[in-house]
Write a protein that holds these residues in place. Structure first.
Motif, short mmCIF file in Angstrom:
data_model
loop_
_atom_site.label_atom_id
_atom_site.label_comp_id
_atom_site.label_asym_id
_atom_site.label_seq_id
_atom_site.Cartn_x
_atom_site.Cartn_y
_atom_site.Cartn_z
N GLN A 170 0.77 -1.05 0.26
CA GLN A 170 -0.12 0.11 -0.06
C GLN A 170 1.11 1.37 0.19
O GLN A 170 0.94 2.03 0.96
N PRO A 171 1.64 1.42 -1.13
CA PRO A 171 2.67 2.59 -1.01
C PRO A 171 1.80 3.77 -1.19
O PRO A 171 2.60 4.78 -0.91
N THR A 172 0.46 4.07 -1.45
CA THR A 172 -0.04 5.24 -1.45
C THR A 172 -1.39 4.98 -0.66
O THR A 172 -1.84 4.03 -0.50
N PRO A 173 -1.82 6.16 -0.27
CA PRO A 173 -2.96 6.23 0.73
C PRO A 173 -4.26 5.80 -0.49
O PRO A 173 -4.55 5.99 -1.58
N ARG A 174 -5.23 5.16 0.00
CA ARG A 174 -6.40 4.71 -0.60
C ARG A 174 -7.13 5.96 -0.73
O ARG A 174 -7.27 6.94 0.19
N LEU A 175 -7.91 6.19 -1.93
CA LEU A 175 -8.59 7.39 -2.45
C LEU A 175 -10.05 7.20 -2.25
O LEU A 175 -10.61 6.20 -2.40
N GLY A 176 -10.92 8.27 -1.73
CA GLY A 176 -12.26 8.43 -1.75
C GLY A 176 -12.93 8.46 -2.97
O GLY A 176 -12.18 8.65 -3.93
N ILE A 177 -14.12 8.51 -3.09
CA ILE A 177 -14.89 8.43 -4.21
C ILE A 177 -14.73 9.79 -4.95
O ILE A 177 -14.83 9.89 -6.08
N ASP A 178 -14.43 10.97 -4.25
CA ASP A 178 -14.08 12.40 -4.82
C ASP A 178 -13.12 12.03 -5.52
O ASP A 178 -12.68 12.99 -6.59
N LEU A 179 -11.93 11.36 -5.41
CA LEU A 179 -10.58 11.37 -5.99
C LEU A 179 -10.46 9.99 -6.99
O LEU A 179 -9.87 10.30 -7.98
N ALA A 180 -11.12 8.98 -6.63
CA ALA A 180 -11.15 7.81 -7.27
C ALA A 180 -12.19 7.70 -8.47
O ALA A 180 -12.25 7.04 -9.24
N GLY A 181 -13.36 8.51 -7.90
CA GLY A 181 -14.62 8.29 -8.89
C GLY A 181 -15.21 7.18 -8.40
O GLY A 181 -15.12 6.40 -7.70
N GLY A 182 -16.63 7.33 -8.91
CA GLY A 182 -17.64 6.23 -8.49
C GLY A 182 -18.93 6.74 -8.76
O GLY A 182 -19.28 7.62 -9.68
N THR A 183 -20.00 6.14 -8.11
CA THR A 183 -21.29 6.54 -8.27
C THR A 183 -21.82 6.82 -7.05
O THR A 183 -21.68 6.27 -5.88
N SER A 184 -22.51 8.03 -6.91
CA SER A 184 -23.37 8.52 -5.64
C SER A 184 -24.82 8.44 -5.66
O SER A 184 -25.35 8.89 -6.81
N ILE A 185 -25.43 7.39 -4.88
CA ILE A 185 -27.02 7.23 -5.17
C ILE A 185 -27.73 8.03 -3.81
O ILE A 185 -27.42 7.92 -2.86
N THR A 186 -28.80 8.52 -4.07
CA THR A 186 -29.67 9.30 -2.71
C THR A 186 -30.84 8.33 -3.17
O THR A 186 -31.52 8.13 -4.04
N LEU A 187 -31.09 7.86 -1.77
CA LEU A 187 -32.48 7.05 -1.72
C LEU A 187 -33.20 7.69 -0.72
O LEU A 187 -33.09 8.34 0.44
N GLU A 188 -34.54 7.71 -0.95
CA GLU A 188 -35.68 8.20 -0.22
C GLU A 188 -36.46 7.18 0.52
O GLU A 188 -37.19 6.20 -0.14
N ALA A 189 -36.70 7.20 1.79
CA ALA A 189 -37.65 6.20 2.58
C ALA A 189 -38.99 6.55 2.27
O ALA A 189 -39.49 7.70 2.09
N LYS A 190 -39.71 5.46 1.91
CA LYS A 190 -41.18 5.50 1.77
C LYS A 190 -41.74 4.49 2.89
O LYS A 190 -41.23 3.46 2.93
N SER A 191 -42.71 5.05 3.54
CA SER A 191 -43.42 4.15 4.72
C SER A 191 -44.74 3.56 3.89
O SER A 191 -45.45 4.35 3.04
N GLU A 192 -45.42 2.58 4.33
CA GLU A 192 -46.50 2.17 4.18
C GLU A 192 -47.61 2.94 4.64
O GLU A 192 -47.59 3.79 5.71
N PRO A 193 -48.87 3.02 3.87
CA PRO A 193 -49.86 3.87 4.59
C PRO A 193 -50.35 3.77 5.88
O PRO A 193 -50.62 2.58 6.22
#
Length: 579
Positions: free
Chosen positions: A40-63
């Protein structure tokens, strides 16, 4: 004649600064070597540096269940989703709540990110299934077929030791894998029960159909080949299985594998679950309450299981196809049940959360999906590094212009601090999942100022002592206690601010707080084990000790007073007895 007093070493380790320097040198070599040994000669990179996917989920409840969207339920959903994406082999995935009803899932670029996206938004599937067979989690020899076509055991691997929990009390006995258990379960639904007033004929009980025999053989083969030590195998084991199917499954730890019968009770039949302490034994237990319909189902299945021999007297609590617990049953249970065993508070809370999540009337809708490219993060990182370089250059210019020769000590200390920070960040990636993101880079840049501030405090204390008329060597040692106190107080305040920020925030801001706290701790280490010993050694050189104009310690430039001289005043005794 009085014994001569022992001469104590001056405060601050003036006599042996080499020991401190050797210690920090050994630490640097060990961390650097560990970084390369861990590949591990370099630090691991987060999503903002390594790239990837950001998903926003909205919770729904039953009636009628709007109150189900609360902090406890959302936090439980986050735990389940995090377990899913990590179980699929997606490294450094971030799952966190945003507001009251949204969950943000950041999945770094990787081969399994698309699969994780499919899994993360679906509602957890929790089922109570009867255990038919249990064995160690490693692959077992494939059973041979008998002349009748029924699978027969080719070995008797013993079952794992006692499970996490059990419903009445005794540890699970060892068991053997039996092909007949699988075939028998397939036959169970097709075997009619004769009435009491009639005598069944010889051909009243039909044998299993060819399709059933084939399904049993396929399932037994799948069970024998299953390797639960592999995360991919665990995730694949029960994918796509219906509640009415028999399935193979692994324990969540991967140390056991099971053949499970069709689901008898689902997670929605659980009304509530919580961890508590048994008043009799004082051990942690998990208490469950079922709905009215769920209580009838649970009473029926536990009544049947209580009459079976191990391991077929167990029911498995399976979440997303993995067995989180497989307690044994000794008596029929109804609306209330207790799961006891070798629980800690944490493991009891975890199981209660799993059971509660299966009962939540929550589902999640994909609100937005954003693709983060590595190129965008790279540009932001480049801009951040340029800003850091400019800040560092300004600090160097200030140190050289104002402190002159002392700037060499400051720059060497900054270099040591940088090496320690870099190696630790690289090692913390595989150790605790630390990922370097843009806020973390900002924290490291801010730390340059904190570290430089510590040097300035010490240098100014030394210069104050020289202004008082002392020579350099005693000035270095007399300045250290006061400078040390100021540095510790300053670093404590910085570390406390970083710790509070880390606790009260989530996501990327935590990266900034973590880096700031880490570099603050390293500042204390560098000042005590490197800056102070080097200053002691420099004070012994002619360049610094003579107060060279370019040393930064010229008494004339500092406006020093005349040298302090030790004198002893002898007063004539006034009392004749003292004469």
């Amino acid at each position: 004649m009085a014994a001569p007093k022992k001469r104590r070493a001056p405060a601050g380790g003036q006599g042996r600064p080499g020991r401190s320097l050797a210690l920090i040198l050994i630490a640097m070599v060990a961390l650097t070597g560990g970084m390369f040994l861990a590949d591990q000669p370099t630090p691991r990179l987060g999503i903002d540096l390594a790239g990837g996917t950001s998903i926003t989920l909205e919770a729904k409840s039953e009636p009628g269940q709007e109150s189900a969207i609360n902090k406890t339920n959302m936090d439980t959903a986050v735990q389940i989703m995090e377990r899913r994406v990590n179980g699929l082999g997606v490294s450094e995935a971030e799952v966190q709540t945003q507001g009251k009803s949204n969950i943000i899932v950041n999945i770094p670029k990787g081969t399994n990110s698309a699969q994780a996206r499919e899994q993360v938004g679906t509602t957890a599937k929790l089922y109570f299934r009867p255990v038919l067979t249990v064995a160690q989690g490693t692959p077992t020899p494939e059973p041979s077929a008998s002349s009748s076509g029924k699978p027969t055991p080719s070995g008797s691997p013993s079952a794992p030791t006692a499970d996490k929990g059990k419903t009445s009390a005794t540890p699970n006995a060892s068991a053997t894998t039996q092909g007949r258990a699988v075939t028998g379960a397939l036959k169970a639904d097709s075997t009619p029960t004769p009435k009491a007033s009639t005598t069944p004929k010889a051909d009243a009980t039909p044998s299993a159909s060819a399709a059933d025999e084939a399904a049993a053989a396929k399932l037994q083969k799948q069970f024998a080949a299953l390797d639960c030590s592999s995360k991919a195998s665990r995730a694949e084991a029960a994918r796509g299985a219906k509640p009415t199917d028999m399935v193979v499954a692994c324990s969540s730890e991967g140390d056991a594998k099971y053949v499970l019968g069709p689901a008898q009770v689902s997670g929605t039949d659980v009304d509530s679950a919580k961890a508590g302490i048994d008043q009799t034994s004082g051990q942690w237990i998990v208490q469950m309450e079922f709905t009215k319909s769920g209580a009838k189902k649970f009473q029926k299945i536990t009544g049947q299981l209580a009459q079976q021999q191990p391991p077929q007297n167990q029911f498995a609590i399976a979440l997303d196809g993995e067995v989180v617990s497989a307690p044994s049953v000794r008596t029929a249970l109804s609306a209330n049940a207790e799961i006891s065993g070798s629980f800690t508070q944490q493991s009891a809370d975890d199981l209660a959360n799993v059971l509660s999540y299966g009962a939540l009337p929550l589902s999640f809708k994909e609100q937005s999906v954003t693709t983060v490219t590595a190129a965008l993060g790279g540009e932001q990182l480049k801009a951040g590094l340029i800003a850091g370089a400019i800040g560092l250059a300004l600090v160097v210019i200030y140190l050289v212009a104002y402190y002159r020769g002392l700037a060499v000590i400051a720059l060497l200390s900054l270099l040591v601090s940088g090496i320690l920070t870099y190696t630790l960040m690289s090692l913390l990636g595989p150790a605790i999942g630390f990922a370097l993101n843009l806020p973390a880079v900002c924290g490291a840049i801010v730390a340059i100022g904190i570290t430089a501030d510590s040097f300035i405090v010490y240098f100014e204390r030394v210069r104050d002592e020289i202004r008082e008329g002392r020579t350099l060597r005693p000035a270095v040692e007399r300045a250290w206690p006061r400078a040390r106190r100021t540095i510790l107080v300053s670093d404590f305040v910085s570390f406390l601010a970083a710790a509070v920020l880390f606790v009260v925030t989530v996501g990327k801001v935590q990266g900034f707080a973590f880096t700031l706290g880490l570099t603050t701790l390293l500042d204390v280490v560098v000042v005590f084990l490197f800056t102070k010993p080097v200053m002691t050694l420099m004070a012994r050189t002619k360049f610094f000790a003579s107060g060279h104009p370019w040393s930064g310690l010229d008494p004339k430039r500092l406006g020093a007073k005349p040298p302090l001289r030790r004198s002893r005043r002898v007063n004539a005794p006034t009392d004749p007895k003292e004469a």
